[in-house]
Design a protein around this motif. Structure first.
Motif, PDB file in Angstrom:
ATOM      1  N   VAL A 304       2.538 -19.797   2.644  1.00  0.00           N
ATOM      2  CA  VAL A 304       1.220 -19.551   3.244  1.00  0.00           C
ATOM      3  C   VAL A 304       0.879 -18.059   3.227  1.00  0.00           C
ATOM      4  O   VAL A 304      -0.286 -17.692   3.460  1.00  0.00           O
ATOM      5  CB  VAL A 304       1.146 -20.072   4.703  1.00  0.00           C
ATOM      6  N   LEU A 305       1.867 -17.210   2.950  1.00  0.00           N
ATOM      7  CA  LEU A 305       1.591 -15.772   2.912  1.00  0.00           C
ATOM      8  C   LEU A 305       0.688 -15.383   1.744  1.00  0.00           C
ATOM      9  O   LEU A 305      -0.028 -14.384   1.824  1.00  0.00           O
ATOM     10  CB  LEU A 305       2.906 -14.989   2.826  1.00  0.00           C
ATOM     11  N   MET A 306       0.703 -16.167   0.663  1.00  0.00           N
ATOM     12  CA  MET A 306      -0.085 -15.797  -0.509  1.00  0.00           C
ATOM     13  C   MET A 306      -1.593 -15.863  -0.255  1.00  0.00           C
ATOM     14  O   MET A 306      -2.315 -14.904  -0.553  1.00  0.00           O
ATOM     15  CB  MET A 306       0.306 -16.646  -1.718  1.00  0.00           C
ATOM     16  N   PRO A 307      -2.150 -16.964   0.305  1.00  0.00           N
ATOM     17  CA  PRO A 307      -3.603 -16.956   0.529  1.00  0.00           C
ATOM     18  C   PRO A 307      -4.051 -15.931   1.570  1.00  0.00           C
ATOM     19  O   PRO A 307      -5.251 -15.632   1.666  1.00  0.00           O
ATOM     20  CB  PRO A 307      -3.901 -18.390   1.001  1.00  0.00           C
ATOM     21  N   LEU A 308      -3.113 -15.391   2.354  1.00  0.00           N
ATOM     22  CA  LEU A 308      -3.444 -14.344   3.326  1.00  0.00           C
ATOM     23  C   LEU A 308      -3.391 -12.946   2.720  1.00  0.00           C
ATOM     24  O   LEU A 308      -3.775 -11.967   3.364  1.00  0.00           O
ATOM     25  CB  LEU A 308      -2.467 -14.404   4.509  1.00  0.00           C
ATOM     26  N   ALA A 309      -2.885 -12.856   1.469  1.00  0.00           N
ATOM     27  CA  ALA A 309      -2.583 -11.548   0.879  1.00  0.00           C
ATOM     28  C   ALA A 309      -3.837 -10.807   0.454  1.00  0.00           C
ATOM     29  O   ALA A 309      -4.851 -11.394   0.075  1.00  0.00           O
ATOM     30  CB  ALA A 309      -1.655 -11.719  -0.316  1.00  0.00           C
ATOM     31  N   ARG A 310      -3.711  -9.479   0.514  1.00  0.00           N
ATOM     32  CA  ARG A 310      -4.691  -8.550  -0.033  1.00  0.00           C
ATOM     33  C   ARG A 310      -3.909  -7.476  -0.784  1.00  0.00           C
ATOM     34  O   ARG A 310      -2.706  -7.322  -0.566  1.00  0.00           O
ATOM     35  CB  ARG A 310      -5.531  -7.913   1.095  1.00  0.00           C
ATOM     36  N   PRO A 311      -4.533  -6.720  -1.664  1.00  0.00           N
ATOM     37  CA  PRO A 311      -3.788  -5.671  -2.365  1.00  0.00           C
ATOM     38  C   PRO A 311      -3.091  -4.748  -1.362  1.00  0.00           C
ATOM     39  O   PRO A 311      -3.685  -4.306  -0.386  1.00  0.00           O
ATOM     40  CB  PRO A 311      -4.884  -4.923  -3.148  1.00  0.00           C
TER      41      PRO A 311
END
Length: 412
Positions: A304-311
């Motif tokens: 679930v960390l991926m859809p929360l990611a930003r650069p």
């Protein structure tokens, strides 16, 4: 008799050749994983739905020939099937750069190549799983699967790392030449393996339907094998939904180029390598049955960390989450593959493998289609949330089976 570490099975020349063939074939396969969708995304400007449909075509072979492939492979020498499938896959991939250079490449061409390549991969994988017990012996299955998973993990690291710069330099279509070469050399190496099976005794009255039914009945009436197959089916469906939109999310929403995407996927390979190195230890300490469901339950939620990611730092954290998924996935696959092979008599190995693959991989084309549809409706990030939840829930069939307490061999 088991062969002891540190080199263990690698001291065996035939296993060493199988190990090398696996390395080259998997290197080609990992490059395909990155290059083929990027041909569609970057070279042909495919939309989200077309990318999802391409993912479906890649794995549709499991639905088309999954069950009869097992019966056919059980009638043939597995080594010969592996060699033929590798060489034909190499030729099929060559048509993409050829069509690109001739200005004939279309999304329909990609769909066709993906479908043919996927059908050949079904035959290769069924034969490969069935051939391993013949090469290493049943007492060495966990070690054999662990070592082969380790080299697959190494190629998961090196494949995207090599593919990213290559795609940036020569373009995705030309990069597939490397994949084709890897498949071809893999087939040639497999032809040098000395241990050749005796040709299976032909049935007096071969009946494809009866043979398929026998394989289905064996897998679906065995509590442990049935639970493993059901858990795999759920996991694979949601994993493909997740993967289908992962490249779209990284490239279009985070603005990451091919080299950066390759590095993220290489991180997944690092997790897979660590999982392969730890798989035997985990299976011994936790139990071969328990580790199958624990691995998914502990590692899947981190996706679930991926859809929360930003650069920035959150992207690095998301990459670690993907590495965790790969670690758990390899630990689970090594344990369950060894258990499936150990529970199956020789004459049914091909059909067991094909039946398990048909049921557990049958949802993959559906996952690609649903991933594309969900991407169009909910966006890439929303699809990643759905995939993460589904992968976590895939542990349920195993938790609700005799594998919950580690019992499996006497579970029929």
């Amino acid at each position: 008799m088991s062969i002891s570490p540190p080199l263990g099975l690698l001291r065996d020349p035939d296993f060493g050749r199988l190990f090398a063939a696996t390395a080259l074939g998997q290197l080609g396969d990992r490059i395909i994983f990155l290059a083929l969708p990027l041909v569609a995304i970057a070279a042909l400007h495919a939309d989200e739905f077309q990318v999802g449909l391409l993912a479906s075509m890649t794995t549709a072979g499991s639905l088309l020939v999954g069950l009869p492939a097992g019966a056919w492979v059980d009638r043939m020498r597995k080594r010969s099937v592996m060699i033929g499938a590798d060489l034909l896959r190499a030729l099929t991939l060559l048509t993409i750069p050829a069509a690109w250079w001739a200005h004939l490449l279309t999304i329909g061409w990609l769909y066709t190549v993906a479908l043919v390549h996927g059908v050949l991969t079904v035959f290769f994988d069924v034969a490969y799983v069935s051939y391993l017990p013949h090469v290493v012996g049943r007492g060495n299955l966990v070690e054999g699967n662990s070592k082969l998973s380790a080299i697959r993990s190494v190629t998961s690291i090196s494949g995207p790392t090599l593919a990213g710069p290559l795609i940036g330099l020569v373009g995705a279509p030309a990069t597939l030449l490397v994949s084709s070469a890897g498949m071809a050399v893999s087939g040639l190496l497999a032809s040098t393996i000395g241990k050749r099976e005796e040709e299976p005794e032909p049935s007096a009255h071969p009946q494809l339907g009866r043979e398929i039914k026998e394989g289905l009945k064996f897998v679906l009436t065995h509590p442990a094998l049935r639970a493993i197959t059901a858990g795999d089916a759920i996991f694979n469906l949601f994993l493909v939904m997740y993967q289908t939109m992962l490249l779209v999310f990284l490239q279009r929403e985070l603005g990451i180029g091919p080299v950066g995407v390759g590095l993220v996927l290489s991180g997944m390979g690092c997790g897979a390598l660590l999982g392969a190195l730890l798989a035997t230890t985990f299976a011994k300490r936790v139990g071969q049955g328990r580790v199958i469901w624990l691995a998914s339950l502990v590692t899947c939620p981190w996706t679930v960390l991926m859809p929360l990611a930003r650069p920035g730092w959150s992207l690095y954290a998301a990459a670690v989450g993907l590495a965790s998924l790969s670690l758990g996935g390899v630990v689970r696959v090594v344990a369950q593959s060894s258990l499936q092979q150990a529970l199956t008599p020789d004459r049914l190995l091909g059909r067991m493998s094909a039946t398990a693959r048909f049921v557990s991989w049958g949802g993959i084309p559906v996952g690609g289609f649903l991933g594309g549809a969900a991407g169009s409706a909910c966006g890439a990030a929303g699809t990643l949330w759905i995939g993460a939840a589904g992968m976590t829930l895939s542990a349920l069939p195993n938790v609700l089976s005799p594998l919950r307490t580690g019992h499996s061999r006497d579970s029929r």
